[in-house]
Write an enzyme that holds these catalytic residues in place. Structure first.
Site, mmCIF file in Angstrom:
data_model
loop_
_atom_site.group_PDB
_atom_site.id
_atom_site.type_symbol
_atom_site.label_atom_id
_atom_site.label_comp_id
_atom_site.label_asym_id
_atom_site.label_seq_id
_atom_site.Cartn_x
_atom_site.Cartn_y
_atom_site.Cartn_z
ATOM 1 N N LYS A 130 0.797 -1.138 0.680
ATOM 2 C CA LYS A 130 0.349 -0.051 0.785
ATOM 3 C C LYS A 130 0.949 1.950 -0.279
ATOM 4 O O LYS A 130 0.097 2.310 -0.448
ATOM 5 C CB LYS A 130 -0.976 -0.061 1.222
ATOM 6 C CG LYS A 130 -2.356 -1.026 1.136
ATOM 7 C CD LYS A 130 -3.092 -0.471 2.353
ATOM 8 C CE LYS A 130 -4.947 -1.758 2.217
ATOM 9 N NZ LYS A 130 -5.219 -1.653 2.841
ATOM 10 N N LYS A 214 -4.889 -10.599 -7.122
ATOM 11 C CA LYS A 214 -6.549 -10.325 -6.381
ATOM 12 C C LYS A 214 -7.611 -9.227 -6.526
ATOM 13 O O LYS A 214 -6.925 -8.415 -7.221
ATOM 14 C CB LYS A 214 -6.025 -10.221 -4.771
ATOM 15 C CG LYS A 214 -6.611 -10.366 -3.626
ATOM 16 C CD LYS A 214 -5.867 -9.955 -2.227
ATOM 17 C CE LYS A 214 -6.097 -8.356 -2.562
ATOM 18 N NZ LYS A 214 -5.840 -8.082 -1.368
ATOM 19 N N LYS A 217 -9.858 -3.041 -5.002
ATOM 20 C CA LYS A 217 -10.843 -1.966 -5.467
ATOM 21 C C LYS A 217 -9.632 -1.104 -6.163
ATOM 22 O O LYS A 217 -10.077 -0.023 -6.065
ATOM 23 C CB LYS A 217 -11.630 -1.125 -3.863
ATOM 24 C CG LYS A 217 -11.235 -1.216 -3.205
ATOM 25 C CD LYS A 217 -11.611 -0.098 -1.958
ATOM 26 C CE LYS A 217 -11.007 0.265 -1.077
ATOM 27 N NZ LYS A 217 -10.427 -0.295 0.089
HETATM 28 P P1 TYM Z 1 -10.626 -5.213 4.094
HETATM 29 O O1 TYM Z 1 -11.547 -4.096 4.670
HETATM 30 O O2 TYM Z 1 -9.746 -5.106 2.666
HETATM 31 O O3 TYM Z 1 -11.583 -6.351 3.423
HETATM 32 C C1 TYM Z 1 -12.730 -7.219 4.124
HETATM 33 C C2 TYM Z 1 -12.345 -8.454 3.875
HETATM 34 O O4 TYM Z 1 -12.758 -8.401 2.644
HETATM 35 C C3 TYM Z 1 -11.529 -10.138 1.910
HETATM 36 N N1 TYM Z 1 -11.009 -10.145 1.049
HETATM 37 C C4 TYM Z 1 -11.063 -11.067 0.172
HETATM 38 N N2 TYM Z 1 -11.220 -12.315 -0.034
HETATM 39 C C5 TYM Z 1 -11.180 -12.531 -0.920
HETATM 40 N N3 TYM Z 1 -10.969 -12.246 -2.101
HETATM 41 C C6 TYM Z 1 -10.368 -11.300 -2.146
HETATM 42 N N4 TYM Z 1 -9.821 -10.383 -3.489
HETATM 43 C C7 TYM Z 1 -10.564 -10.830 -1.142
HETATM 44 N N5 TYM Z 1 -10.302 -9.145 -0.873
HETATM 45 C C8 TYM Z 1 -10.469 -8.577 0.581
HETATM 46 C C9 TYM Z 1 -9.970 -9.313 3.706
HETATM 47 O O5 TYM Z 1 -9.261 -10.889 3.213
HETATM 48 C C10 TYM Z 1 -10.859 -9.111 4.493
HETATM 49 O O6 TYM Z 1 -11.624 -10.259 5.190
HETATM 50 N N6 TYM Z 1 -7.759 -5.057 7.789
HETATM 51 C C11 TYM Z 1 -9.210 -6.008 7.226
HETATM 52 C C12 TYM Z 1 -10.485 -5.089 8.232
HETATM 53 C C13 TYM Z 1 -10.062 -5.231 9.431
HETATM 54 C C14 TYM Z 1 -10.209 -6.344 10.308
HETATM 55 C C15 TYM Z 1 -9.904 -6.230 11.895
HETATM 56 C C16 TYM Z 1 -10.961 -7.696 9.717
HETATM 57 C C17 TYM Z 1 -9.841 -4.603 10.346
HETATM 58 N N7 TYM Z 1 -9.873 -5.217 11.983
HETATM 59 C C18 TYM Z 1 -10.389 -7.354 12.648
HETATM 60 C C19 TYM Z 1 -10.598 -8.968 11.173
HETATM 61 C C20 TYM Z 1 -10.777 -8.686 11.956
HETATM 62 C C21 TYM Z 1 -9.328 -5.315 6.246
HETATM 63 O O7 TYM Z 1 -8.657 -4.625 5.368
HETATM 64 O O8 TYM Z 1 -9.787 -5.817 5.425
#
Ligand code: TYM
Length: 352
Positions: A130, A214, A217
C-alpha cells in the site's frame, strides 16, 4: 538499545479459558466487491448461528490510514453496514457497529503500539504494497494499521476471525501481540490466541482480467471486479468478458494448475453455490467456457442481485442502518469497556 521487555517465560503459559467469540470487520473505504462478499460477508452470515456471539464492525478508523473525503466517510460506513444487513446479518443476533463509536479500540491500540516491535511491523507485506515507492509519504497510521487490527480483535477477546487469505499475516501479528502482552505483564491466558477462519473456495478471489492478481478495489479496470453496486446486466456482462482460455474445463482440480483464470472462475462458481471445486468440475469437466460462463453469470446474478438490490434499498433510507449501528455500538461498548479497564489496571495506569 535492545528490547527491554521481559524475556518469554517457560514453561508454556496456561491457555485462554474464556468463551468462543467471533469477530471481523471491513474497511469503510468504499466499493465492496465479489472478493469481499465471498471472502468475508457471506462467511459472516453463515457464522451468526453457531451459538458463539458474533461482532462485525465497520473499520472506519482503518479507512482513514489513507485519505478519505470527510463528506463521504459517513456514507461509506453506512454502505458497509448496509452490505452486512443485505447479506443477511441480523442485528438481533450479530453486534454490528462502527469502530470509531467504541473509543476503547484506540486506547488498546496505543498500548499495543508499545507491545509490538518495529521489526514485526517491518515484515508486513500489506504496508509494503500500500505504501508503494514512497514509504516516507505514507501516514504513520498506515504503518501501525495491523496493531489497531490486533486491538479490534483482542478488545473482544475474539477466538475466531473469519477473513480472506490476505489477512493471514495480520492475524499472526495479532497472536504475537497477545502472547507478548500476556507474557510481559505476567497475565497468562488474559488474551486468547485468535484463530483465523480462512476456509472454502472464496478466500482469495482473483481479478476477472488477470487470474494472478487479487480482485481489488484499487485495480484501475472496473472489468476486473464485480462490485456490490453493480446491477444484474453489469454482473452478467463482466462475467462474459472475463479472461479465460481456449481449453475445456478439466475433470480434476489438479487439471486447473497453470490455468489461473479457469481456476478462479471455477472457485467463484464453487463459492457462490456453497460447494467444492471438485463438485463443480464433476458437473462441468469437458465443457468449454462458451457453456460454463453463461451458467456462472446466471449463478452470480441470482446470488448477488438480491443482495445489491437490498443494499440500494437500505441506502435510500439510512434510518434502518443507523438504528442497527446505534444498538450495536452500545452493545460493543458494554463488552469492550471492562476489557480495556482490566488492561489499564494490568499495565499499571492510575486507577483513581
Ligand atoms: P478489507 O476491508 O480490505 O477486506 C474485507 C475482507 O474482505 C476480504 N477480501 C477478500 N477475500 C477474498 N478475495 C479477495 N480478493 C478479497 N479482498 C478482500 C479480506 O480478507 C477481509 O476479510 N484489515 C481488514 C479489516 C479489519 C479487520 C479487523 C478484519 C480491520 N480490523 C479485525 C478482521 C478483524 C481489511 O483490510 O479488510
Amino acid at each position: 538499545m535492545t528490547d527491554q521487555t521481559p524475556a518469554p517465560v517457560a514453561p508454556a503459559a496456561p491457555a485462554y479459558a474464556g468463551p468462543r467469540r467471533i469477530l471481523s470487520g471491513i474497511q469503510a473505504s468504499g466499493a465492496l466487491h465479489l472478493g469481499n462478499y465471498l471472502g468475508a460477508l457471506k462467511r459472516f452470515t453463515e457464522l451468526q448461528d453457531t451459538g458463539a456471539p458474533l461482532f462485525v464492525f465497520v473499520a472506519d478508523m482503518h479507512a482513514i490510514t489513507v485519505w478519505q473525503d470527510p463528506e463521504k466517510l459517513t456514507a461509506q460506513t453506512r454502505e458497509i453496514a448496509a452490505a452486512y444487513l443485505a447479506a443477511g446479518l441480523d442485528p438481533a443476533k450479530a453486534t454490528i457497529f462502527p469502530q470509531s463509536a467504541v473509543p476503547a479500540h484506540a486506547e488498546l491500540a496505543w498500548i499495543f503500539n508499545c507491545v509490538a516491535r518495529l521489526g514485526w511491523l517491518d515484515r508486513m507485506t500489506q504496508f509494503k504494497e500500500k505504501s508503494g515507492k514512497h514509504k516516507e509519504r505514507s501516514s504513520v497510521g498506515l504503518y501501525t494499521y495491523p496493531v489497531l487490527q490486533a486491538a479490534d480483535i483482542l478488545l473482544y477477546k475474539a477466538t475466531e476471525v473469519p477473513v480472506g487469505e490476505d489477512q493471514k499475516q495480520h492475524l499472526e501479528l495479532t497472536r504475537d501481540i497477545a502472547a507478548k502482552f500476556n507474557n510481559d505483564f505476567g497475565a497468562p491466558g488474559f488474551f486468547p490466541q485468535p484463530e483465523p477462519l480462512i476456509q472454502g473456495p472464496g478466500t482469495r478471489v482473483m481479478s476477472l482480467r488477470d487470474g494472478s492478481a487479487k480482485m481489488s478495489k484499487s485495480d484501475p479496470s472496473d472489468l476486473s471486479r464485480i462490485n456490490l453496486t453493480d446491477d444484474a446486466d453489469t454482473i452478467a456482462a463482466k462475467i462474459k468478458k472475463a479472461k479465460s482460455d481456449m481449453d475445456v474445463l478439466p475433470d480434476t482440480v489438479e487439471g486447473l494448475d497453470g490455468r489461473p483464470e479457469a481456476k478462479n472462475l471455477v472457485a467463484i462458481y464453487a463459492a457462490l453455490s456453497d460447494t467444492t471445486r471438485e463438485a463443480v468440475l464433476a458437473e462441468f469437466g469437458g465443457q468449454g467456457f462458451g457453456s460454463f460462463k453463461p451458467k456462472l453469470a446466471e449463478l452470480a446474478v441470482t446470488s448477488m442481485a438480491p443482495v445489491t438490490a437490498e443494499m440500494r434499498r437500505l441506502m435510500a433510507d439510512p434510518a434502518e442502518i443507523d438504528r442497527a449501528l446505534a444498538v450495536g455500538a452500545e452493545r460493543a461498548r458494554e463488552v469492550a469497556q471492562p476489557v480495556v479497564d482490566e488492561v489499564k489496571k494490568i499495565v499499571g495506569f492510575w486507577q483513581g
